[in-house]
Design a protein around this motif. Structure first.
Motif, short mmCIF file in Angstrom:
data_model
loop_
_atom_site.label_atom_id
_atom_site.label_comp_id
_atom_site.label_asym_id
_atom_site.label_seq_id
_atom_site.Cartn_x
_atom_site.Cartn_y
_atom_site.Cartn_z
N ALA A 1512 -30.55 -22.98 -29.46
CA ALA A 1512 -29.71 -23.74 -27.83
C ALA A 1512 -29.94 -22.71 -26.94
O ALA A 1512 -30.18 -22.89 -25.42
CB ALA A 1512 -28.45 -23.63 -28.42
N CYS A 1513 -29.94 -21.33 -26.95
CA CYS A 1513 -30.31 -20.69 -26.79
C CYS A 1513 -31.42 -19.84 -25.99
O CYS A 1513 -32.20 -19.62 -25.44
CB CYS A 1513 -29.87 -18.53 -27.54
N THR A 1514 -32.38 -20.65 -26.73
CA THR A 1514 -34.33 -20.20 -26.92
C THR A 1514 -34.06 -21.54 -25.51
O THR A 1514 -35.25 -21.74 -25.27
CB THR A 1514 -34.78 -21.12 -27.90
N TYR A 1515 -33.72 -22.94 -25.99
CA TYR A 1515 -33.41 -23.72 -24.97
C TYR A 1515 -33.31 -23.57 -23.80
O TYR A 1515 -33.73 -23.61 -22.46
CB TYR A 1515 -32.79 -25.22 -25.25
N TRP A 1516 -32.14 -23.08 -23.80
CA TRP A 1516 -31.55 -22.69 -22.85
C TRP A 1516 -32.60 -21.24 -21.85
O TRP A 1516 -32.79 -21.39 -20.62
CB TRP A 1516 -29.93 -21.93 -22.85
N LEU A 1521 -32.09 -27.15 -20.28
CA LEU A 1521 -30.33 -26.99 -20.31
C LEU A 1521 -30.13 -28.18 -21.21
O LEU A 1521 -28.84 -27.79 -21.64
CB LEU A 1521 -30.12 -26.72 -18.63
N GLU A 1522 -30.69 -29.21 -21.00
CA GLU A 1522 -30.31 -30.24 -21.66
C GLU A 1522 -29.80 -30.35 -23.01
O GLU A 1522 -29.24 -31.20 -23.52
CB GLU A 1522 -30.61 -31.54 -21.11
N ALA A 1523 -30.76 -30.12 -23.50
CA ALA A 1523 -30.95 -29.77 -24.67
C ALA A 1523 -30.39 -28.99 -25.42
O ALA A 1523 -30.13 -28.78 -26.86
CB ALA A 1523 -32.41 -29.08 -25.51
N ALA A 1524 -29.97 -28.14 -25.28
CA ALA A 1524 -28.84 -26.85 -24.77
C ALA A 1524 -27.65 -27.29 -25.18
O ALA A 1524 -27.14 -26.77 -26.14
CB ALA A 1524 -29.53 -24.90 -23.67
N GLU A 1525 -27.66 -27.78 -24.12
CA GLU A 1525 -25.99 -28.08 -23.99
C GLU A 1525 -25.65 -29.17 -25.23
O GLU A 1525 -24.02 -29.23 -25.29
CB GLU A 1525 -26.24 -28.61 -22.91
N GLN A 1526 -26.70 -29.96 -25.54
CA GLN A 1526 -26.38 -31.08 -26.83
C GLN A 1526 -26.09 -30.49 -27.97
O GLN A 1526 -24.70 -30.70 -28.63
CB GLN A 1526 -27.94 -32.20 -26.55
N LEU A 1527 -26.78 -29.35 -28.09
CA LEU A 1527 -26.95 -28.97 -29.11
C LEU A 1527 -25.23 -27.82 -29.34
O LEU A 1527 -25.15 -27.73 -30.40
CB LEU A 1527 -28.24 -27.91 -28.82
N GLU A 1528 -25.26 -27.52 -28.57
CA GLU A 1528 -23.78 -26.80 -28.07
C GLU A 1528 -22.54 -27.44 -28.28
O GLU A 1528 -21.69 -26.94 -29.02
CB GLU A 1528 -23.90 -25.53 -27.36
N GLU A 1529 -22.22 -28.66 -27.86
CA GLU A 1529 -21.08 -29.43 -27.99
C GLU A 1529 -21.89 -30.38 -29.13
O GLU A 1529 -20.50 -29.98 -29.99
CB GLU A 1529 -21.38 -30.52 -26.86
N GLU A 1530 -23.16 -30.25 -30.32
CA GLU A 1530 -22.40 -30.50 -31.42
C GLU A 1530 -21.46 -29.28 -32.32
O GLU A 1530 -21.31 -29.54 -33.03
CB GLU A 1530 -24.28 -30.47 -32.28
N VAL A 1531 -22.38 -28.24 -31.87
CA VAL A 1531 -22.07 -27.23 -32.82
C VAL A 1531 -20.36 -26.94 -32.65
O VAL A 1531 -19.72 -26.83 -33.73
CB VAL A 1531 -22.40 -25.54 -32.59
N LEU A 1532 -20.26 -27.07 -31.29
CA LEU A 1532 -18.59 -26.76 -31.24
C LEU A 1532 -17.83 -28.03 -31.66
O LEU A 1532 -16.35 -27.60 -31.93
CB LEU A 1532 -18.42 -26.58 -29.89
N GLY A 1533 -18.36 -28.86 -31.86
CA GLY A 1533 -16.94 -30.35 -32.32
C GLY A 1533 -16.75 -30.00 -33.44
O GLY A 1533 -16.26 -29.70 -34.07
N VAL A 1534 -18.22 -29.65 -34.56
CA VAL A 1534 -18.25 -29.41 -35.95
C VAL A 1534 -16.99 -27.69 -36.25
O VAL A 1534 -16.80 -28.37 -37.27
CB VAL A 1534 -19.82 -29.58 -36.55
N ARG A 1535 -17.11 -26.81 -35.61
CA ARG A 1535 -17.03 -25.52 -36.10
C ARG A 1535 -15.39 -25.59 -35.02
O ARG A 1535 -14.08 -25.58 -35.95
CB ARG A 1535 -17.49 -24.76 -34.73
N ARG A 1536 -14.65 -26.79 -34.26
CA ARG A 1536 -13.66 -26.59 -34.46
C ARG A 1536 -12.64 -27.59 -35.14
O ARG A 1536 -11.65 -27.60 -36.00
CB ARG A 1536 -13.53 -28.09 -32.74
N GLU A 1537 -13.72 -28.78 -35.78
CA GLU A 1537 -12.97 -29.64 -36.51
C GLU A 1537 -12.86 -28.60 -38.49
O GLU A 1537 -11.99 -28.92 -38.94
CB GLU A 1537 -13.91 -30.64 -37.18
N VAL A 1538 -13.54 -27.93 -38.47
CA VAL A 1538 -13.93 -26.83 -39.70
C VAL A 1538 -13.45 -26.15 -39.88
O VAL A 1538 -12.40 -25.68 -40.38
CB VAL A 1538 -15.50 -26.99 -39.98
N LEU A 1539 -13.33 -24.90 -38.58
CA LEU A 1539 -12.80 -24.00 -38.18
C LEU A 1539 -11.23 -23.82 -38.27
O LEU A 1539 -10.80 -23.10 -38.25
CB LEU A 1539 -13.32 -22.71 -38.23
#
Length: 1622
Positions: A1512-1516, A1521-1539
């Motif tokens: 996502a950083c590299t996409y950024w 930016l859209e691809a970065a945002e999509q990836l980061e939202e996916e990461v955040l969702g999993v981490r909120r759920e798991v961690l």
């Protein structure tokens, strides 16, 4: 015609008082009758300095030149020569010149050398020699017969006649064989000299044989074509008859029994040394007649009178260089002085069977010819049998020659019989000899050899010369064993006054025995017989011990001279019956020992009386031949019972003896003793109680026989484990004997000795020692130091000293006993051998293994020879030697011996005999040591089954078997079964023997070991402390058992984490062992090794290494490189090297250990597998992961196959392999293995077992590595809970669990909890282990990591600098742990913004790792990656990229594309690409990384999420930016759920997504996220944490972008305030 050599000066020498006449006459014919001149024999002649009268003829000179040339150029050449003589050869004054054989020509001459010249030269030589000899003995000053001139001149052939006439005119001479024609043939005669003596007076006494008639008079026979061996005898003969020996008469005598090969030795010598002698005459001296006949033959050829005196005189004149052989002088009536010339020269050999013949020998010229050496005997047999030499034929031949006693003629005959008999081969012959002994002993070989006697006929020649008494003695001896027949046997029988025949018994041979024994009523009579046997070499006699011995062949032949065998056999049986004492005093035992071999040999024959059976039974019982003894005794009792049941056979006995007769009771007692010896203890006890009951009733309580019965019954009680009852009886017996007989009576002392044995068995060692010292004191005073009973007492006391740990005192006593017995009884006496065996045991206990082995091999050798392979004492020696072999690491030799012992005991004693069971247990121990655990378990279960059935559940031997089996169960991982057995053993021993008995304490120690293995550490510690308390009190602080108890307790302390207490105990043990046993004793070395292990565990690595190197040095020197203990020391030292970072040295040692174990123990031995596992660990530490994985998979395969899936060692192998999988990035495979290990351990060992908890911890680590943080945390909290409860808060394992859980808390973002745990762990370790212990330093490093994660960078830096300082000082700059500390500190510097300091540290670490570990080692690559990160942070992007590309290249090649470390390198390189603006390359790498992590680790794995964030950083950066945002939202969702919402990684994802929102203009969403992140970080990390400050800056940027300038300014001011130092 050549001229005489002008350089020869023929004048007299001034030093000569008289001249010697030397006549050399050419052209004479070959002398006849001198058989040594015939053919191609070599010769030697001598020309003396004083020669003044020499005659030369050219043919004579040519022959002489030829012979000398042949000698000097090509000695012993079998071909013809055509060399031409070029002139006279000068013989230097005084030299002896050899002329060796030069031709195989039938006439005996080489080319160019005629027979005439050869014979002329010999004739001249004889005349010269005779005149020289005669003149040397006379002062001749008579008128000259021939006048000669000073200078030589040539004369015509006519002058030959004149010479002859002058020669014939000498007064009184008669020379019928020297004619004028002989002189006429001498065409040219040179007469020289300055002074002529009267030759007539010389020559008239000399006869020269020149006739061709009877050339081979008295020829020497040719030796056998099968002649073998005797090199020592041939060398001695060559030395005696050496040509350069001084002039004297040499008479050699060879004396031996018939058939030994005396004549063959002489013939072989003659065939080899014929060149040495001018004549060899062979006289048949078997009788006066044969000698006279041979003398007449010689007289006829010599032309002299045929009277013996004339021939003797003739030989005296002609035997200067001659050899006279008088063969077979076996008639004592022959006086050799009548035949051997009386002169001061000549050579004589005499062969004889008569011992007196040796008196004829010259000084140092007598040879006693013994039988062949074994190897020579085997070779001779195989030659005669026409068998090829091989391992199989050697083995078969060995048995035959052993049976025949290496007797040359018997062996030759055996070989010839085998060769000529179609149905007989080497394997058949021994049984054929038993069946047809007489036929085979009288078998006549059909050979060309001159010796045509059979074995029996050769024996009979001597036997027939014996007087009647001697013949009778030899025939009686034929029914005893042929070795060691004591004369005392006959003397005792002659003085026997008891009743050896029951009423009604009619015995053939009784009268003959009585007549025979009269011989021993007068010592002069029997001595004359013995002397006569020895005189004819039919026996040997030891005058010191008065023991007679026969050769096995003589023994067999003697038996064949008997017409009616039964009578003589009965005489022998009756004699042994009369001679055998049946008491139980030392002297009775002593004499019965002499009869062991005889009783064994006679057993099986038809015994004439009950009394004989009783006597032989007692002898066999003493000898340990219990099967035979029991059979005899049962036969005795059977006959007694039959007397009651069958009137026809035993009616008289029932009427005369009855049930309560002393003889009946005596037989019952003997049978009970045999039952006891055979392990039939219940039957023995029943009989002895019955005997005791009758004797108490009939004889009374205090009668000697009653007391004997009580003592016997006590022995049986002791054997049955009824120690209290045994002790009570023996104390009662001792009390009565003290009162009745007195303190110093032998029977009282015997009772004290018996009671001491029971005290010993009861564990009352102090009381036993006190009694034995008292017995020894009295016996020394009453009987003296050297009495057998005194020596027995010393041996008993030494055994007790050994049991009490007084090893030096034991050794001193046993050496003293051995010295006396060797001197008094001789090296081969049974008591001497027993002393040697006892001393060897003490040597073994003292660690003197080489000395023990040497003694035991010597004892075994003698017992095998004297008692045979199957004798109990021989088997005991084999078992003892096997034990020493086992202790010395010679496991294969030990196993071979023990299997052999077991085979014999099974066959002889049966499956259920105690000795058979002991043999099985010993073999099981060796199987155990060799890693054959299944075979060991099978044997031990079999032993236990029999002992339970035969001896009962509570018998000491049964309990020992249970303990042994439990140990094997423990080794095989069957811990529950082991614990059950050991608790059962301990319960019985506590009840029967009491709490303080040594065996009870041993059981407690064994059970404690099993408790320890099962993780029941508290129970183990409690038991071992109890054992140590009792041993200290009972045995003392310095006793070996006390020290062992301390060592065991130290092990449990070690397992319990009480390392300081363990170290204290081990140092105490080591101190005592060093003082008592010495530095090099095995137990001292074991203590040093144990202490080194504790030092290692306590972080005292230098002290550990020093101790282990010292232990290894001693073991290498004492035990050798390949001994198991040496290999263990090498493995231990390698472990310490590994701990000290000396990985190369560790690897080298472990590879060496593995190589030896593979070779010696095999691929599948447990120790080999352990070595493989150790080496794999070192490979893993050195980064050789592929090699480590390969080894561990191999180990796991074998352990699964050999030990099974659920064995502890199999599970350990699986765990080790999982660790390597983990290191190689095969996390799924590692997890699968660890879950499997954990499942089995939970099921087998239980939830709370240490090994189960270890598996849970390992699996939790793998879960953590795989991102399963919740599962990891759950497991580690469970492990920590159990360890806190079981081991306590401060146990090392508990602290490790706390540290592991802290790591998981840190990974889960629970930084406060992690910090709290790690500070607790560090506090305990600082207090318990000290500031500088490795574990303390690890805790400090872990806490520093958590401080860093929490933003406490100053505290982290301070801790890491402290850790680095200690590690640099203790471990050195280049140790792996030091480098790790430097890397950690560099990380903190990096976080602290001290990039230059970080770079400097990381470059230093990388330099060392490259040099020590190599470019491709994982740690080196990690250092390169770390340094690249620092380069990137410092803007050195090109250097960073170069390093990261290098790391990635190596990891791709070594670990593969999909390894986590490879993926990390790709991500790092992508970051650098991104920093350098190579966005496309970065994006490509990160997409590749993400694809692999998603596939391998799954969507929700932390590493997958990290990869998504990086992409996502590299996409950024790439503007996607859209691809970065999509990836980061996916990461955040999993981490909120798991961690969870508050995890650092979740907060990082929120911050990243907020940045993307901001870039995309979603300012409100960005602001909301950043405010949430800032709130959590303020709460969790604090206001001043770097991450909190970063969040404040991010939020300020968003506020400004939103137009909230005041809020932005406020945030920035707050951030600036926190960043400023207070």
């Amino acid at each position: 015609m050549p001229d005489p050599d002008p350089g020869v000066d023929l004048v007299d020498e001034e030093m000569k008082e008289r001249s010697i006449l030397s006549i050399q006459i050419g052209g004479l014919g070959l002398p006849q009758g001198f058989n040594s001149f015939a053919g191609y024999r070599s010769h030697k002649f001598r020309v003396h300095k004083a020669s003044v009268f020499e005659t030369y003829h050219h043919r004579h000179q040519r022959a002489r030149n030829k012979y000398r040339y042949a000698r000097n150029t090509n000695r012993k050449n079998d071909g013809d020569h055509d060399h031409k003589a070029t002139g006279d050869q000068t013989i230097v004054d005084g030299e002896d010149m050899d002329i060796d054989e030069i031709s195989s020509n039938p006439d005996g001459m080489g080319a160019g050398v005629t027979q005439t010249s050869y014979s002329q030269w010999n004739f001249d030589r004889r005349v010269n020699s005779d005149i020289e000899e005669y003149a040397s003995g006379s002062d001749l000053r008579k008128p000259n017969v021939f006048q000669t001139e000073t200078n030589p001149e040539m004369r015509s052939s006519a002058e030959g006649s004149q010479c002859y006439q002058g020669y014939q005119s000498l007064p009184g001479i008669t020379r019928p064989n020297i004619t004028q024609s002989n002189f006429q043939q001498a065409h040219h005669i040179v007469i020289t000299g300055s002074k002529i003596i009267n030759a007539g007076s010389i020559i008239k006494h000399t006869t020269y044989i020149t006739s061709r008639e009877n050339q081979n008079v008295l020829p020497c026979p040719v030796p056998s074509q099968h002649f073998t061996g005797r090199k020592d005898i041939l060398e001695k003969l060559s030395m005696i008859f050496a040509a350069d020996a001084s002039l004297m008469q040499r008479v050699v005598t060879l004396v031996a029994k018939g058939g030994t090969g005396k004549t063959q030795v002489v013939l072989k010598f003659v065939s080899q040394q014929s060149a040495r002698f001018s004549n060899i005459w062979f006289f048949d001296a078997t009788s006066e007649a044969t000698l006279a006949a041979d003398f007449k033959k010689l007289a006829k050829v010599a032309g002299i009178e045929d009277e013996v005196k004339d021939v003797k005189d003739f030989l005296g004149r002609n035997c200067k260089d001659s050899l006279l052989i008088f063969d077979s002088v076996d008639n004592p009536d022959i006086d050799l002085r009548n035949y051997i010339p009386s002169c001061s020269h000549g050579n004589v050999i005499i062969t004889s069977r008569l011992a007196d013949t040796k008196h004829v020998a010259s000084s140092n010229c007598h040879i006693d010819l013994n039988d062949l050496e074994k190897e020579d005997a085997i070779e001779l047999l195989l030659q005669h049998a026409h068998e090829e030499k091989s391992a199989d034929t050697n083995k078969l031949a060995s048995e035959i020659v052993d049976t025949l006693g290496y007797h040359a003629l018997a062996i030759s005959t055996a070989g010839a019989y085998i060769h000529s008999t179609a149905t007989c081969n080497l394997s058949d012959y021994p049984s054929r000899l038993q069946q047809k002994q007489k036929e085979l002993m009288d078998y006549k070989m059909k050979s060309l050899d001159s010796y045509q006697q059979t074995v029996f006929s050769a024996f009979k020649l001597s036997f027939e010369r014996l007087n009647g008494h001697t013949q009778h003695l030899l025939q009686i001896c034929a029914f005893f064993h042929h070795k060691a027949i004591p004369i005392q046997l006959f003397q005792r029988a002659a003085t026997f006054a008891g009743d050896d025949v029951l009423q009604g018994e009619e015995i053939s041979g009784m009268a003959e025995m009585q007549e025979f024994l009269k011989l021993f009523e007068d010592k002069h009579l029997w001595k004359e017989c013995v002397d006569e046997l020895c005189q004819f070499s039919l026996a040997s006699y030891d005058n010191k011990t008065e023991v007679l011995a026969l050769h096995s062949v003589i023994h067999a032949c003697s038996r064949e001279t008997i017409d009616v065998e039964e009578s003589k056999q009965n005489v022998a049986f009756l004699i042994i019956g009369c001679a055998t004492p049946l008491g139980f005093k030392d002297k009775d035992y002593e004499f019965r020992r002499y009869l062991w071999a005889h009783a064994s040999y006679m057993y099986g024959g038809i015994m004439p009386t009950v009394f004989v059976r009783i006597c032989l039974s007692q002898i066999l019982t003493d000898a340990g031949m219990w099967t035979q003894a029991e059979q005899l005794e049962e036969e005795v009792l059977g006959l007694e019972a039959a007397e009651q049941l069958e009137e026809e056979v035993l009616g008289v006995r029932r009427e005369v003896l009855g049930e309560r007769h002393p003889s009946t009771l005596f037989s019952m007692a003997n049978l009970a003793s045999t039952y006891r010896a055979r392990g039939k203890l219940e039957a023995a006890e029943q009989l002895e109680e019955e005997v005791l009951g009758v004797r108490r009733e009939v004889l009374g309580e205090r009668h000697p026989s009653t007391l004997t019965s009580m003592a016997n019954l006590a022995s049986t009680y002791r054997a049955r484990g009824k120690l209290e009852a045994a002790e009570q009886l023996e104390e009662e017996v001792l009390g009565v004997r003290r009162e009745v007989l007195g303190e110093r009576h032998p029977d009282t002392l015997t009772s004290m000795g018996n009671l001491a044995c029971t005290y010993w068995a009861h564990g009352k060692l102090e009381a036993a020692e006190q009694l034995e010292e008292e017995v020894l004191g009295v016996r020394r005073e009453v009987l003296g130091e050297r009495h057998p009973s005194t020596l027995t007492s010393m041996a008993n006391l030494a055994s007790t000293y050994r049991a009490r740990g007084k090893l030096e005192a034991a050794e001193q006593l046993e050496e003293e006993v051995l010295g006396v017995r060797r001197e008094v009884l001789g090296e081969r006496h049974p008591s001497t051998l027993t002393s040697m065996a006892n001393l060897a045991s003490t040597y073994r206990a003292r660690g003197k293994l080489e000395a023990a082995e040497q003694l035991e091999e010597e004892v075994l050798g003698v017992r095998r020879e004297v008692l045979g392979e199957r004798h109990p004492s021989t088997l005991t020696s084999m078992a003892n030697l096997a034990s020493t072999y086992r202790a010395r690491g010679k496991l294969e030799a030990a196993e071979q011996l023990e299997e052999e012992v077991l085979g014999v005991t099974r066959e002889v004693l049966g499956e259920r005999h105690p000795d058979t069971l002991t043999s099985m247990a010993n073999l099981a121990s060796t199987y155990w040591a060799r890693g054959k655990l299944e075979a060991a378990e099978q044997l031990e279960e079999e032993v236990l089954g029999v002992t339970r059935e035969v001896l009962g559940e509570r018998h000491p031997s049964t309990l020992t078997s249970m303990a042994n089996l439990a140990s094997t169960y423990r080794a095989r991982g069957k811990l529950e079964a082991a614990e059950q057995l050991e608790e059962e053993v301990l319960g019985v021993r506590r009840e029967v023997l009491g709490e303080r008995h040594p065996s009870t304490l041993t059981s407690m120690a064994n059970l404690a070991s099993t408790y320890r293995a099962r993780g029941k550490l508290e129970a183990a510690e409690q038991l071992e402390e109890e054992v140590l308390g009792v041993t200290r009190e009972v045995l003392g602080e310095r006793h070996p058992d006390t020290l062992t108890s301390m060592g065991n307790l130290a092990c449990t302390y070690w397992a319990h984490g009480k390392l300081e207490a363990a170290e204290q105990l081990e140092e105490e043990v080591l101190g005592v062992r060093r003082e008592v046993l010495g530095e090099r004793h095995p137990s001292t070395l074991t203590s040093m090794a144990n202490l080194a292990s504790t030092y290692r565990a306590r972080g005292k690595l230098e002290a550990a290494e020093q101790l282990e190197e010292e232990v290894l040095g001693v073991r290498r020197e004492v035990l050798g490189e390949r001994h198991p203990s040496t290999l263990t020391s090498m493995a231990n030292l390698a472990s310490t090297y590994r701990a000290r970072g000396k990985l190369e040295a560790a690897e080298q040692l472990e590879e060496e250990v593995l190589g030896v174990r593979r070779e010696v123990l095999g691929e599948r031995h447990p120790s080999t597998l352990t070595s493989m596992a150790n080496l794999a660990s070192t490979y893993r530490a050195r980064g050789k992961l592929e090699a480590a994985e390969q080894l561990e998979e191999e180990v796991l395969g074998v352990t699964r196959e050999v030990l099974g899936e659920r064995h502890p060692d199999t599970l350990t192998s699986m765990a080790n392999l999982a660790s390597t999988y983990w290191a190689r990035g095969k996390l799924e495979a590692a997890e699968q293995l660890e879950e499997e290990v954990l499942g089995v351990r939970r099921e087998v060992l239980g939830e709370r077992h240490p090994s189960t908890l270890t598996s849970m911890a390992n699996l939790a680590s793998t879960y953590r590595a795989r991102g399963k943080l919740e599962a990891a945390e759950q497991l580690e909290e469970e492990v920590l809970g159990v360890r806190r409860e079981v081991l306590g808060e401060r146990h090392p394992s508990t602290l490790t669990s706390m540290a592991n859980l802290a790591s998981t808390y840190r990974a889960r973002g629970k930084l406060e909890a992690a910090e709290q745990l790690e500070e607790e762990v560090l506090g305990v370790r600082r207090e318990v282990l000290g500031e500088r212990h490795p574990s303390t330093l690890t805790s400090m490093a872990n806490l520093a990591s958590t401080y860093r994660a929490r933003g406490k960078l100053e505290a982290a830096e301070q801790l890491e600098e402290e850790v680095l300082g200690v590690r640099r000082e203790v471990l050195g700059e280049r140790h792996p742990d030091t480098l790790t500390s430097m890397g950690n500190l560099a990380c903190t510097y990096w976080a602290h913004g001290k990039l230059e300091a970080a770079e400097q540290l990381e470059e230093e670490v990388l330099g060392v790792r490259r040099e020590v570990l190599g470019e491709r080692h994982p740690s080196t690559l990690t250092s390169m990656a770390n340094l690249a990160s620092t380069y990137r942070a410092r803007g050195k992007l090109e250097a960073a990229e170069q390093l990261e590309e290098e790391v990635l290249g190596v990891r791709r090649e070594v670990l593969g594309e999909r390894h986590p470390s490879t993926l990390t390198s790709m991500a790092n390189l992508a970051s650098t690409y991104r920093a350098r603006g190579k966005l496309e390359a970065a994006e490509q790498l990160e997409e590749e990384v993400l694809g692999v992590t998603r596939e391998v680790l799954g969507e929700r794995h932390p590493d997958t999420l990290t990869s998504m964030a990086n992409l996502a950083c590299t996409y950024w950066a790439h503007g996607k930016l859209e691809a970065a945002e999509q990836l980061e939202e996916e990461v955040l969702g999993v981490r909120r759920e798991v961690l969870g919402e508050r995890h650092p990684s979740t907060l990082t994802s929120m911050a990243n997504l907020a940045s993307t929102y901001r870039a995309r203009g979603k300012l409100e969403a960005a602001e909301q996220l950043e405010e949430e992140v800032l709130g959590v970080r303020r709460e969790v990390l604090g206001e001043c944490h770097p991450h909190t400050l970063s969040s404040m800056a991010n939020l300020a940027s968003t506020c400004r972008a939103c137009g909230k300038l005041e809020a932005a300014e406020q945030l920035e001011e707050e951030r600036s305030a926190w960043r400023e130092p207070p």
